[in-house]
Scaffold this active site. Structure first.
Site, PDB file in Angstrom:
ATOM      1  NE  ARG A  57      33.856  55.890  28.510  1.00  0.00           N
ATOM      2  CZ  ARG A  57      33.292  57.064  28.256  1.00  0.00           C
ATOM      3  NH1 ARG A  57      32.085  56.970  28.791  1.00  0.00           N
ATOM      4  NH2 ARG A  57      33.757  57.748  26.621  1.00  0.00           N
ATOM      5  CE1 TYR A 110      37.603  40.715  48.706  1.00  0.00           C
ATOM      6  CE2 TYR A 110      37.376  43.892  48.047  1.00  0.00           C
ATOM      7  CZ  TYR A 110      38.271  42.526  48.149  1.00  0.00           C
ATOM      8  OH  TYR A 110      39.668  42.297  47.444  1.00  0.00           O
ATOM      9  CG  ASP A 182      30.250  40.556  46.941  1.00  0.00           C
ATOM     10  OD1 ASP A 182      29.943  39.647  46.162  1.00  0.00           O
ATOM     11  OD2 ASP A 182      30.920  41.433  47.040  1.00  0.00           O
ATOM     12  CE  LYS A 207      38.217  38.052  44.371  1.00  0.00           C
ATOM     13  NZ  LYS A 207      37.633  38.528  45.685  1.00  0.00           N
TER      14      LYS A 207
HETATM   15  C1  LIG Z   1      37.008  40.587  45.845  1.00  0.00           C
HETATM   16  C2  LIG Z   1      35.814  40.129  45.965  1.00  0.00           C
HETATM   17  C3  LIG Z   1      36.265  41.606  45.967  1.00  0.00           C
HETATM   18  C4  LIG Z   1      36.184  42.421  45.187  1.00  0.00           C
HETATM   19  O1  LIG Z   1      37.017  41.980  43.718  1.00  0.00           O
HETATM   20  P1  LIG Z   1      37.708  43.094  42.851  1.00  0.00           P
HETATM   21  O2  LIG Z   1      37.550  42.065  41.567  1.00  0.00           O
HETATM   22  O3  LIG Z   1      39.333  42.360  43.262  1.00  0.00           O
HETATM   23  O4  LIG Z   1      37.760  44.697  42.471  1.00  0.00           O
HETATM   24  C5  LIG Z   1      34.260  42.149  46.641  1.00  0.00           C
HETATM   25  N1  LIG Z   1      33.819  41.231  47.095  1.00  0.00           N
HETATM   26  C6  LIG Z   1      34.317  40.188  47.891  1.00  0.00           C
HETATM   27  C7  LIG Z   1      33.394  39.284  48.154  1.00  0.00           C
HETATM   28  C8  LIG Z   1      35.459  39.399  46.735  1.00  0.00           C
HETATM   29  O5  LIG Z   1      36.052  38.817  47.411  1.00  0.00           O
END
Ligand SMILES: *Cc1c(COP(=O)(O)O)cnc(C)c1O
Length: 392
Positions: A57, A110, A182, A207
């Site tokens: 962790r 998001y 982000d 992603k």
């Molecule tokens: C998918 C996504 C998230 C969240 O990510 P997870 O891995 O599903 O928790 C945050 N920001 C954007 C732009 C995303 O596409």
């Protein structure tokens, strides 16, 4: 800073790995804990007097490889890997905000980032304003004496609205705000928020970074000091740390990130051009199209427009449902950045945490469809969309 190009860093990382057995691929350290030679060593590790691992962790060599790779790609000093993208979003805000502070967030975000800011943070006494970040005056007007952080994503999911990172970076600096971007949609290969003075960069590694649809994970990149704070507070004590196995899979996925992103961009461009001329489509949102307001940011801010497209069908919500039900190759699923082309309906799926009014204000109509263009042959993707258009 290391001397390699991005595509080399995707494969090797900044610190070339030397395995005692000569393994080409860095091994997976699938262990919860690390033993000490003696009591003095254990004490020295806990006191921070000796470098080395203690407990997964708190840190793990496989996780560390991932953090070093992504930090190098983002040109940031350091990174912290997290269990999910939302783990990265929540760690970036919870590590630096406390009761009485004010967060200025983009009004289009998001869905779960929006839900965290709108519903969870106020419970802990954090004040949040949602602002149209394409509007410099609205941003200025949102400032309060207790404003501490600015949070946005660009391009904005799902309308692909592009924010001006130069403007946001300067605004944050001038007002001593910690700026967070982000960067999930473009990855560091297409956009480096660091170049615009952004302090923290968050990713859903679920992603494109992993790129194979088999992991949920996230990362936060920032200065050594910011990342140390994140690791020693929220990550250590709230605990959204990544599994070493997931980190290992992302390290593998990253090796092809540069090749995949080039193909995602090339195919998405062709699909967007196809959609734009189709008589059953009223609007296409893709920054690679000259008709999109984000097009002017290509080049300076973004090296490519990415692989996500949104579009409006001519017709009713039922026509939209008929269309997505009729696709055969394009898979009806949320998420993006996978080899498979994914199609979804934001109003009833990813953006359902918004009320209808909030959703419409963020530019997400009932009939909007989002497509994450995958790595299949683009002619097959277009042929599938073409036959689905005939379903209504
Ligand atoms: C998918 C996504 C998230 C969240 O990510 P997870 O891995 O599903 O928790 C945050 N920001 C954007 C732009 C995303 O596409």
């Amino acid at each position: 800073m290391n001397k390699f190009h991005d595509d080399t860093n995707c494969i090797h990382g900044p610190n070339h790995f030397e395995d005692p057995h000569g393994a080409l691929t860095a091994p997976l350290y699938q262990t919860s804990t690390f033993h000490f030679k003696n009591a003095a060593q254990g004490a020295a590790r806990f006191a921070g007097e000796e470098a080395g691992y203690i407990y997964t962790r708190l840190g793990n060599p496989t996780t560390r490889e991932l953090e070093e790779k992504v930090a190098a790609l983002e040109e940031m000093e350091d990174a912290a890997a997290t269990a999910t993208g939302m783990g990265a979003v929540s760690a970036s805000v919870l590590s630096f905000l406390q009761a009485g502070d004010h967060l200025i967030a983009s009004k289009a975000l998001y869905g779960c980032s929006y839900a965290l800011f709108a519903h969870m943070l106020p419970k802990f006494g954090i004040d949040v304003s949602f602002v149209d970040m394409t509007d410099a005056q609205a941003l200025q007007a949102a400032l309060k004496p207790n404003s501490k952080m600015l949070f946005a994503e660009t391009p904005i999911n799902p309308t692909m609205t592009v924010l001006d990172l130069t403007m946001l970076g300067q605004f944050a600096k001038a007002n001593q705000l910690i700026s967070v971007i982000d960067n999930t949609f473009l990855t560091p290969l297409l956009q480096k928020p660091k170049h615009f003075g952004i302090d923290l960069i968050v990713h859903s590694a679920t992603k494109y970074l992993n790129g194979h649809g088999d992991v949920v994970a996230g990362l936060v990149c920032g200065s050594k000091e910011h990342i140390a704070t994140i690791k020693l507070t929220v990550l250590k004590d709230i605990g959204a740390t990544i599994s070493p196995h997931d980190a290992w899979l992302i390290n593998r996925g990253l090796k092809t990130l540069h090749v995949r992103m080039a193909r995602h961009c090339e195919s998405a461009q062709k699909v967007a051009e196809y959609l734009e001329q189709h008589s059953k489509v009223t609007q296409v949102y893709y920054p690679g199209l000259p008709s999109h307001p984000g097009y002017r940011f290509l080049g300076e801010q973004m090296k490519g427009a990415g692989g996500v497209i949104a579009f409006e069908l001519k017709g009713s919500l039922q026509d939209g449902e008929a269309f997505i039900n009729a696709t055969k190759l394009c898979t009806l699923a949320v998420s993006l950045g996978d080899p498979e082309t994914l199609i979804q309906h934001p109003a009833s799926m990813t953006h359902s945490p918004y009320t209808r009014e909030e959703r419409l204000a963020a530019g997400i109509s009932d009939g909007l469809i989002r497509l994450s263009v995958g790595l299949e042959n683009v002619d097959d993707i277009i042929a599938d969309l073409a036959q689905a258009f005939n379903a209504f």
